[in-house]
Motif scaffolding. Sequence first.
Motif, PDB file in Angstrom:
ATOM      1  N   GLU A  21       0.831  -1.206   0.000  1.00 30.35           N
ATOM      2  CA  GLU A  21       0.000   0.000   0.000  1.00 30.35           C
ATOM      3  C   GLU A  21       0.865   1.255   0.000  1.00 30.35           C
ATOM      4  O   GLU A  21       0.562   2.233  -0.691  1.00 30.35           O
ATOM      5  CB  GLU A  21      -0.937   0.000   1.213  1.00 30.35           C
ATOM      6  CG  GLU A  21      -2.041  -1.028   1.136  1.00 30.35           C
ATOM      7  CD  GLU A  21      -2.847  -1.138   2.426  1.00 30.35           C
ATOM      8  OE1 GLU A  21      -2.502  -0.465   3.427  1.00 30.35           O
ATOM      9  OE2 GLU A  21      -3.825  -1.900   2.433  1.00 30.35           O
ATOM     10  N   LEU A  22       1.948   1.218   0.767  1.00 30.96           N
ATOM     11  CA  LEU A  22       2.869   2.349   0.814  1.00 30.96           C
ATOM     12  C   LEU A  22       3.512   2.576  -0.551  1.00 30.96           C
ATOM     13  O   LEU A  22       3.600   3.711  -1.026  1.00 30.96           O
ATOM     14  CB  LEU A  22       3.948   2.123   1.881  1.00 30.96           C
ATOM     15  CG  LEU A  22       5.034   3.197   1.979  1.00 30.96           C
ATOM     16  CD1 LEU A  22       4.423   4.546   2.332  1.00 30.96           C
ATOM     17  CD2 LEU A  22       6.094   2.791   2.991  1.00 30.96           C
ATOM     18  N   ALA A  23       3.940   1.505  -1.189  1.00 31.22           N
ATOM     19  CA  ALA A  23       4.558   1.625  -2.514  1.00 31.22           C
ATOM     20  C   ALA A  23       3.561   2.205  -3.514  1.00 31.22           C
ATOM     21  O   ALA A  23       3.913   3.077  -4.323  1.00 31.22           O
ATOM     22  CB  ALA A  23       5.062   0.263  -2.987  1.00 31.22           C
ATOM     23  N   GLU A  24       2.323   1.753  -3.449  1.00 29.58           N
ATOM     24  CA  GLU A  24       1.284   2.275  -4.352  1.00 29.58           C
ATOM     25  C   GLU A  24       1.015   3.755  -4.065  1.00 29.58           C
ATOM     26  O   GLU A  24       0.885   4.556  -4.987  1.00 29.58           O
ATOM     27  CB  GLU A  24      -0.008   1.459  -4.200  1.00 29.58           C
ATOM     28  CG  GLU A  24      -1.128   1.887  -5.115  1.00 29.58           C
ATOM     29  CD  GLU A  24      -0.809   1.737  -6.596  1.00 29.58           C
ATOM     30  OE1 GLU A  24      -1.328   2.564  -7.382  1.00 29.58           O
ATOM     31  OE2 GLU A  24      -0.048   0.834  -6.983  1.00 29.58           O
ATOM     32  N   ALA A  25       0.959   4.099  -2.791  1.00 27.46           N
ATOM     33  CA  ALA A  25       0.723   5.496  -2.416  1.00 27.46           C
ATOM     34  C   ALA A  25       1.885   6.379  -2.879  1.00 27.46           C
ATOM     35  O   ALA A  25       1.672   7.494  -3.363  1.00 27.46           O
ATOM     36  CB  ALA A  25       0.526   5.616  -0.909  1.00 27.46           C
ATOM     37  N   GLN A  26       3.114   5.883  -2.750  1.00 26.34           N
ATOM     38  CA  GLN A  26       4.274   6.650  -3.205  1.00 26.34           C
ATOM     39  C   GLN A  26       4.253   6.817  -4.723  1.00 26.34           C
ATOM     40  O   GLN A  26       4.592   7.882  -5.242  1.00 26.34           O
ATOM     41  CB  GLN A  26       5.571   5.978  -2.756  1.00 26.34           C
ATOM     42  CG  GLN A  26       5.830   6.140  -1.276  1.00 26.34           C
ATOM     43  CD  GLN A  26       7.055   5.383  -0.797  1.00 26.34           C
ATOM     44  OE1 GLN A  26       7.410   4.336  -1.344  1.00 26.34           O
ATOM     45  NE2 GLN A  26       7.695   5.911   0.239  1.00 26.34           N
ATOM     46  N   LYS A  27       3.827   5.778  -5.420  1.00 29.52           N
ATOM     47  CA  LYS A  27       3.718   5.855  -6.880  1.00 29.52           C
ATOM     48  C   LYS A  27       2.682   6.911  -7.267  1.00 29.52           C
ATOM     49  O   LYS A  27       2.924   7.742  -8.149  1.00 29.52           O
ATOM     50  CB  LYS A  27       3.322   4.488  -7.439  1.00 29.52           C
ATOM     51  CG  LYS A  27       3.177   4.454  -8.935  1.00 29.52           C
ATOM     52  CD  LYS A  27       2.750   3.073  -9.409  1.00 29.52           C
ATOM     53  CE  LYS A  27       2.446   3.089 -10.894  1.00 29.52           C
ATOM     54  NZ  LYS A  27       1.904   1.807 -11.350  1.00 29.52           N
ATOM     55  N   GLN A  28       1.538   6.895  -6.597  1.00 32.40           N
ATOM     56  CA  GLN A  28       0.495   7.884  -6.870  1.00 32.40           C
ATOM     57  C   GLN A  28       0.983   9.293  -6.537  1.00 32.40           C
ATOM     58  O   GLN A  28       0.689  10.249  -7.262  1.00 32.40           O
ATOM     59  CB  GLN A  28      -0.771   7.570  -6.073  1.00 32.40           C
ATOM     60  CG  GLN A  28      -1.511   6.356  -6.576  1.00 32.40           C
ATOM     61  CD  GLN A  28      -2.723   6.021  -5.710  1.00 32.40           C
ATOM     62  OE1 GLN A  28      -2.992   6.671  -4.712  1.00 32.40           O
ATOM     63  NE2 GLN A  28      -3.460   4.988  -6.113  1.00 32.40           N
ATOM     64  N   LEU A  29       1.736   9.407  -5.451  1.00 31.05           N
ATOM     65  CA  LEU A  29       2.283  10.704  -5.064  1.00 31.05           C
ATOM     66  C   LEU A  29       3.213  11.240  -6.149  1.00 31.05           C
ATOM     67  O   LEU A  29       3.134  12.414  -6.518  1.00 31.05           O
ATOM     68  CB  LEU A  29       3.024  10.598  -3.728  1.00 31.05           C
ATOM     69  CG  LEU A  29       3.730  11.864  -3.247  1.00 31.05           C
ATOM     70  CD1 LEU A  29       2.725  12.984  -3.001  1.00 31.05           C
ATOM     71  CD2 LEU A  29       4.537  11.576  -1.990  1.00 31.05           C
ATOM     72  N   GLU A  30       4.067  10.400  -6.670  1.00 34.26           N
ATOM     73  CA  GLU A  30       4.987  10.821  -7.729  1.00 34.26           C
ATOM     74  C   GLU A  30       4.221  11.236  -8.988  1.00 34.26           C
ATOM     75  O   GLU A  30       4.575  12.219  -9.642  1.00 34.26           O
ATOM     76  CB  GLU A  30       5.994   9.708  -8.046  1.00 34.26           C
ATOM     77  CG  GLU A  30       6.978   9.436  -6.926  1.00 34.26           C
ATOM     78  CD  GLU A  30       7.757  10.668  -6.492  1.00 34.26           C
ATOM     79  OE1 GLU A  30       8.212  11.440  -7.368  1.00 34.26           O
ATOM     80  OE2 GLU A  30       7.893  10.871  -5.273  1.00 34.26           O
ATOM     81  N   GLU A  31       3.160  10.496  -9.312  1.00 38.22           N
ATOM     82  CA  GLU A  31       2.337  10.857 -10.471  1.00 38.22           C
ATOM     83  C   GLU A  31       1.685  12.222 -10.261  1.00 38.22           C
ATOM     84  O   GLU A  31       1.657  13.057 -11.168  1.00 38.22           O
ATOM     85  CB  GLU A  31       1.263   9.791 -10.714  1.00 38.22           C
ATOM     86  CG  GLU A  31       1.807   8.478 -11.229  1.00 38.22           C
ATOM     87  CD  GLU A  31       0.754   7.374 -11.275  1.00 38.22           C
ATOM     88  OE1 GLU A  31      -0.420   7.620 -10.908  1.00 38.22           O
ATOM     89  OE2 GLU A  31       1.110   6.253 -11.678  1.00 38.22           O
ATOM     90  N   LEU A  36       1.291  18.069 -11.088  1.00 37.61           N
ATOM     91  CA  LEU A  36       1.368  19.408 -10.504  1.00 37.61           C
ATOM     92  C   LEU A  36       2.467  20.228 -11.171  1.00 37.61           C
ATOM     93  O   LEU A  36       2.267  21.400 -11.485  1.00 37.61           O
ATOM     94  CB  LEU A  36       1.613  19.323  -8.997  1.00 37.61           C
ATOM     95  CG  LEU A  36       1.771  20.651  -8.259  1.00 37.61           C
ATOM     96  CD1 LEU A  36       0.509  21.494  -8.402  1.00 37.61           C
ATOM     97  CD2 LEU A  36       2.097  20.411  -6.793  1.00 37.61           C
ATOM     98  N   ALA A  37       3.605  19.620 -11.406  1.00 36.94           N
ATOM     99  CA  ALA A  37       4.708  20.326 -12.059  1.00 36.94           C
ATOM    100  C   ALA A  37       4.305  20.759 -13.466  1.00 36.94           C
ATOM    101  O   ALA A  37       4.609  21.875 -13.897  1.00 36.94           O
ATOM    102  CB  ALA A  37       5.943  19.438 -12.103  1.00 36.94           C
ATOM    103  N   GLU A  38       3.589  19.890 -14.166  1.00 34.88           N
ATOM    104  CA  GLU A  38       3.138  20.206 -15.523  1.00 34.88           C
ATOM    105  C   GLU A  38       2.147  21.372 -15.513  1.00 34.88           C
ATOM    106  O   GLU A  38       2.272  22.315 -16.298  1.00 34.88           O
ATOM    107  CB  GLU A  38       2.487  18.964 -16.132  1.00 34.88           C
ATOM    108  CG  GLU A  38       2.127  19.093 -17.587  1.00 34.88           C
ATOM    109  CD  GLU A  38       1.548  17.795 -18.128  1.00 34.88           C
ATOM    110  OE1 GLU A  38       0.473  17.868 -18.743  1.00 34.88           O
ATOM    111  OE2 GLU A  38       2.164  16.735 -17.929  1.00 34.88           O
ATOM    112  N   VAL A  39       1.181  21.312 -14.616  1.00 34.00           N
ATOM    113  CA  VAL A  39       0.186  22.381 -14.510  1.00 34.00           C
ATOM    114  C   VAL A  39       0.854  23.681 -14.074  1.00 34.00           C
ATOM    115  O   VAL A  39       0.560  24.755 -14.603  1.00 34.00           O
ATOM    116  CB  VAL A  39      -0.943  21.981 -13.529  1.00 34.00           C
ATOM    117  CG1 VAL A  39      -1.827  23.160 -13.189  1.00 34.00           C
ATOM    118  CG2 VAL A  39      -1.766  20.844 -14.108  1.00 34.00           C
ATOM    119  N   SER A  40       1.765  23.577 -13.141  1.00 28.90           N
ATOM    120  CA  SER A  40       2.470  24.757 -12.651  1.00 28.90           C
ATOM    121  C   SER A  40       3.277  25.411 -13.770  1.00 28.90           C
ATOM    122  O   SER A  40       3.275  26.633 -13.917  1.00 28.90           O
ATOM    123  CB  SER A  40       3.392  24.369 -11.495  1.00 28.90           C
ATOM    124  OG  SER A  40       4.088  25.479 -11.020  1.00 28.90           O
TER     125      SER A  40
END
Length: 138
Positions: A21-31, A36-40
């Motif tokens: 679950e942590l790995a999945e959450a970290q993957k989602q966070l990176e996405e 966010l970087a793209e929109v910014s």
Amino acid sequence: MAALENKGTIARTDIETTRKELAEAQKQLEEKKAELAEVSQATEAEELKFRHEREKIVARIAKQDLTLYERIRGAKKGRAVVPIRRGACGGCHTAVPPQKLLELKQNNRLYRCERCGRIIVSEEIAETTSAIVPQASL
């Protein structure tokens, strides 16, 4: 002893599940960070474009008129220029005298509302400006 081993197995299973679950959450966070970087970046580019457009416009405005506009804009929460709507100021809704309405249509100089102090423009000017610059919030 068997109960203790069973608890250990359950704990290991829980740890493995939590790690997944942590790995999945970290993957989602990176996405999400990438999004966010793209929109910014897009927002910054758009802001830069608008700043350049504003600089071009500001260069054509008389210094005293720009100073007046900036002062009113700061005092009136960003609404320095308002259109006349049904014969009244679009900011405070105070009736504008008929003579001033006629003078406004000539578009010879800046006029201010006698009550709220905002710069007032005729409906025609407001509509023309909105047609040219759709995001224009006078």
